[in-house]
Design a protein around this motif. Structure first.
Motif, mmCIF file in Angstrom:
data_model
loop_
_atom_site.group_PDB
_atom_site.id
_atom_site.type_symbol
_atom_site.label_atom_id
_atom_site.label_comp_id
_atom_site.label_asym_id
_atom_site.label_seq_id
_atom_site.Cartn_x
_atom_site.Cartn_y
_atom_site.Cartn_z
ATOM 1 N N LEU A 374 49.324 29.592 23.750
ATOM 2 C CA LEU A 374 49.635 29.907 25.143
ATOM 3 C C LEU A 374 48.530 30.817 25.665
ATOM 4 N N HIS A 375 47.659 30.268 26.480
ATOM 5 C CA HIS A 375 46.534 31.018 27.053
ATOM 6 C C HIS A 375 47.001 31.617 28.381
ATOM 7 N N VAL A 376 47.341 32.897 28.350
ATOM 8 C CA VAL A 376 47.928 33.561 29.520
ATOM 9 C C VAL A 376 46.815 34.023 30.459
ATOM 10 N N VAL A 377 46.964 33.688 31.741
ATOM 11 C CA VAL A 377 45.963 34.023 32.755
ATOM 12 C C VAL A 377 46.651 34.775 33.894
ATOM 13 N N PRO A 405 46.460 22.923 20.031
ATOM 14 C CA PRO A 405 46.771 22.535 21.413
ATOM 15 C C PRO A 405 46.913 23.760 22.307
ATOM 16 N N GLU A 406 46.313 23.709 23.501
ATOM 17 C CA GLU A 406 46.293 24.858 24.412
ATOM 18 C C GLU A 406 47.035 24.535 25.700
ATOM 19 N N VAL A 407 47.842 25.497 26.145
ATOM 20 C CA VAL A 407 48.502 25.414 27.442
ATOM 21 C C VAL A 407 48.123 26.664 28.236
ATOM 22 N N VAL A 408 47.589 26.479 29.428
ATOM 23 C CA VAL A 408 47.214 27.610 30.278
ATOM 24 C C VAL A 408 48.456 28.063 31.046
ATOM 25 N N VAL A 409 48.886 29.302 30.792
ATOM 26 C CA VAL A 409 50.070 29.859 31.437
ATOM 27 C C VAL A 409 49.604 30.761 32.577
ATOM 28 N N LEU A 410 49.830 30.314 33.808
ATOM 29 C CA LEU A 410 49.417 31.084 34.981
ATOM 30 C C LEU A 410 50.504 32.091 35.314
ATOM 31 N N ASN A 411 50.281 33.345 34.874
ATOM 32 C CA ASN A 411 51.281 34.410 35.029
ATOM 33 C C ASN A 411 51.096 35.135 36.368
ATOM 34 N N LYS A 412 52.080 35.953 36.706
ATOM 35 C CA LYS A 412 52.089 36.753 37.944
ATOM 36 C C LYS A 412 52.095 35.857 39.179
ATOM 37 N N ALA A 413 52.816 34.740 39.072
ATOM 38 C CA ALA A 413 52.874 33.789 40.184
ATOM 39 C C ALA A 413 53.521 34.397 41.416
ATOM 40 N N ASP A 414 54.346 35.433 41.218
ATOM 41 C CA ASP A 414 55.038 36.040 42.363
ATOM 42 C C ASP A 414 54.085 36.778 43.295
ATOM 43 N N VAL A 415 52.890 37.143 42.798
ATOM 44 C CA VAL A 415 51.920 37.860 43.645
ATOM 45 C C VAL A 415 50.600 37.104 43.765
ATOM 46 N N ALA A 416 50.528 35.880 43.218
ATOM 47 C CA ALA A 416 49.281 35.114 43.229
ATOM 48 C C ALA A 416 49.164 34.283 44.502
ATOM 49 N N ASP A 417 47.938 33.960 44.866
ATOM 50 C CA ASP A 417 47.660 33.079 46.000
ATOM 51 C C ASP A 417 47.932 31.630 45.567
ATOM 52 N N VAL A 420 44.888 29.529 44.900
ATOM 53 C CA VAL A 420 44.181 29.801 43.638
ATOM 54 C C VAL A 420 44.913 29.113 42.484
ATOM 55 N N VAL A 421 46.246 29.203 42.494
ATOM 56 C CA VAL A 421 47.045 28.549 41.455
ATOM 57 C C VAL A 421 46.778 27.049 41.451
ATOM 58 N N GLY A 422 46.769 26.449 42.633
ATOM 59 C CA GLY A 422 46.497 25.012 42.733
ATOM 60 C C GLY A 422 45.107 24.655 42.253
ATOM 61 N N ARG A 423 44.138 25.508 42.552
ATOM 62 C CA ARG A 423 42.757 25.250 42.122
ATOM 63 C C ARG A 423 42.645 25.216 40.596
ATOM 64 N N ILE A 424 43.310 26.184 39.946
ATOM 65 C CA ILE A 424 43.254 26.229 38.476
ATOM 66 C C ILE A 424 44.005 25.042 37.883
ATOM 67 N N GLN A 425 45.129 24.678 38.485
ATOM 68 C CA GLN A 425 45.887 23.540 37.980
ATOM 69 C C GLN A 425 45.072 22.253 38.030
ATOM 70 N N ARG A 426 44.224 22.124 39.038
ATOM 71 C CA ARG A 426 43.384 20.925 39.128
ATOM 72 C C ARG A 426 42.263 20.948 38.082
ATOM 73 N N VAL A 433 53.234 27.401 35.490
ATOM 74 C CA VAL A 433 53.188 28.566 36.380
ATOM 75 C C VAL A 433 54.435 29.410 36.147
ATOM 76 N N VAL A 434 54.241 30.692 35.825
ATOM 77 C CA VAL A 434 55.375 31.569 35.528
ATOM 78 C C VAL A 434 55.176 32.938 36.154
ATOM 79 N N SER A 435 56.239 33.710 36.158
ATOM 80 C CA SER A 435 56.185 35.138 36.463
ATOM 81 C C SER A 435 57.079 35.839 35.446
ATOM 82 N N ALA A 436 56.460 36.554 34.529
ATOM 83 C CA ALA A 436 57.243 37.273 33.522
ATOM 84 C C ALA A 436 58.102 38.343 34.172
ATOM 85 N N HIS A 437 57.701 38.801 35.352
ATOM 86 C CA HIS A 437 58.452 39.859 36.046
ATOM 87 C C HIS A 437 59.730 39.321 36.685
#
Length: 510
Positions: A374-377, A405-417, A420-426, A433-437
């Motif tokens: 789990l590659h947390v970003v 096997p690698e999965v990119v975990v886009l954290n802090k989605a509650d405060v992210a643009d 930007v999230v869509g750009r990384i997903q592409r 996409v998650v928010s641990a908070h």
């Protein structure tokens, strides 16, 4: 008649500084102003917000007690006549370079902002900064002579006691710059090592940090003139000094280098001696068919918060760089009952000192043995792609990681643009996409982990005697049971397990 440039660092063109030079200076000043506007908040911007998953956070009070107090020196007096560079980061000025252009300036701003966060994590107060446009560092003083003199004026004006350079300085560069600015000069590598020294708790972690510090220190030992000499020579001039006065022919600095090398060798042996315990645990997990999921990522991306959200582990969560150094392994269970472990690893950073990569190599090998990475970003960071690249650069040095096997975990989605999230997903092949908070996306991540974990593939239909309840327990833990029936001779199990457990069941079957 030609004119000498007013700035010694400006290439000689036969005229006064051009509009381009003035524009470059304006860009540099704007970058520094934005970094300083955030200084004081880089380490704990918005405070550290905890959730119910984080538990009581009992370690946080102890960590807070380690914060350095302004005006209280932590620098030991030099009793060995060798400059061991104990850091005393209190009031600092940051300094960096960029090669030119707005893109380079934007990259320099991200790096300088990170340097401010590192400095504040180490317990210092950022007072000012200086950024110079220069194609390559000056081999003598890192900055050019004119900019170094300007830095000295800034240091004197704000009353700073330390300058932090946003690079790893050569020993000669550091000494030359110190001679100009008249205060201690620390580079990015020494700063990171200092933070690691503050935060390491386990015996292995402390040994790894000390080894990295000594590797950094060895080429930077600095003597103090003739007081370093320990050579008596063959015919000693002083009366009565003859036999017994002829030393080993080593200067004091050579003796210290030898002591450091001996200490490094001892630390390497200690770290190697600690490795079998971790290897044994990994083999035990494999023997019981318990897959491991590794959590890796940039420092302060939210790895510990994610571990807590997935397992209620209650590990230390702090809005600071390198809050977690000692790897944490916790058990978790999929919705269908399969057990796996989650391993939280040390965070990475741009230009992570190679000494630390080497020292922590044994710890990072946890990632190579994982069934899933789990590659947390931090999706809210100004340069998440740069963070992803920095993490992969370090991981590429660990053999076997490329097969995990690698999965990119886009954290802090509650405060992210969202853009930007869509750009990384592409850009990335597999993301979640998650928010641990807030808990957003955690259920989806758990489902993804369950799908990615290896499933048992050997069909069984056996009767296990009641005296081997341990085997029944292992089937419940690591296998998939379709039917369970209690007979007179034992427990009948139908389902799927891994090959090694299937063999044990066959041997024990009634």
């Amino acid at each position: 008649m030609t004119h000498t440039p007013t700035n010694p660092d400006t290439p000689f063109t036969g005229s006064t500084p051009s509009d381009a030079d003035r524009d470059a200076q304006a860009i540099a000043n704007d970058v520094v102003a934005r970094v300083l506007a955030r200084a004081g908040t880089a380490r704990a911007e918005g405070g550290t917000v905890h959730t119910d998953h984080d538990g009581d956070q009992l370690d946080l009070e102890e960590r807070s007690a380690l914060r350095r107090v302004v005006g209280l020196s932590t620098e030991l007096e030099d009793v060995t006549e060798v400059e061991y560079r104990q850091l005393r980061l209190e009031k600092v000025v940051l300094v960096g370079l960029y090669s030119g252009g707005e893109a380079a300036a934007a990259e320099a701003e991200v790096s300088l902002r990170e340097l401010a966060a590192l400095a504040e994590t180490a317990g210092s107060q950022v007072l000012d900064g200086l950024l110079q446009r220069r194609q390559k560092p000056d081999p003598g003083t890192y900055l050019g002579s004119g900019k170094a003199a300007e830095l000295a004026d800034v240091v004197a004006a704000v009353g700073a006691d330390t300058v932090i350079a946003d690079t790893e300085l050569a020993p000669s560069q550091r000494r030359a710059l110190e001679d100009i600015v008249k205060v201690k000069v620390v580079d990015r590598t020494a700063l990171i090592l200092d933070i690691f020294a503050q935060h390491a708790k386990s015996r292995e972690g402390k040994a790894q940090v000390e080894l990295a510090q000594l590797e950094y220190l060895l080429p930077r030992l600095r003597g103090w003139g003739e007081s370093m000499s320990r050579q008596a020579g063959g015919q000693v001039g002083s009366a009565g000094a003859g036999m017994g006065s002829r030393g080993p022919g080593e200067t004091k600095i050579e003796l210290d280098r030898r002591r450091i090398r001996n200490r490094m060798a001892k630390l390497r042996r200690e770290i190697a001696a600690m490795a079998p315990a971790r290897v044994t645990k990994r083999l035990e997990r494999k023997r019981h068919s318990i897959p491991n999921v590794a959590i890796a990522g940039y420092t302060n991306a939210g790895k510990s918060s994610l571990l807590n959200a997935l397992t209620d582990a209650g590990v230390l969560v702090e809005n600071a760089l390198f809050a977690t150094l000692d790897p944490t392994v916790r058990r978790a269970r999929t919705d269908d009952g399969r057990v796996y472990t989650l391993a939280d690893t040390v965070g990475f950073v741009r230009h992570l000192p190679h000494q630390l990569v080497e020292a922590f190599r044994s710890t990072l090998e946890e990632v190579a043995d994982a069934a899933l990475l789990l590659h947390v970003v931090d999706a809210s960071h100004p340069d998440p792609e740069g963070q992803i690249a920095a993490v992969r650069e370090v991981l590429s040095e660990i053999p076997g990681v490329e097969d995990v096997p690698e999965v990119v975990v886009l954290n802090k989605a509650d405060v992210a643009d969202p853009a930007v999230v869509g750009r990384i997903q592409r850009r990335e092949r597999r993301t979640v996409v998650v928010s641990a908070h807030t808990g957003e996306g955690i259920a989806e991540l758990k489902a993804l982990i369950a799908d990615e974990l290896p499933r048992p593939d050997v069909e069984i239909d056996v009767v296990v005697p009641y005296s081997r309840g341990d085997l029944v327990h292992r089937v419940h833990e690591a296998g998939e049971i379709d039917a369970e029936e209690h007979l007179a001779d034992g427990t009948r199990l139908r389902g799927r397990v891994d090959p090694s457990l299937a063999a044990e069941l066959e041997r024990a079957a009634v």
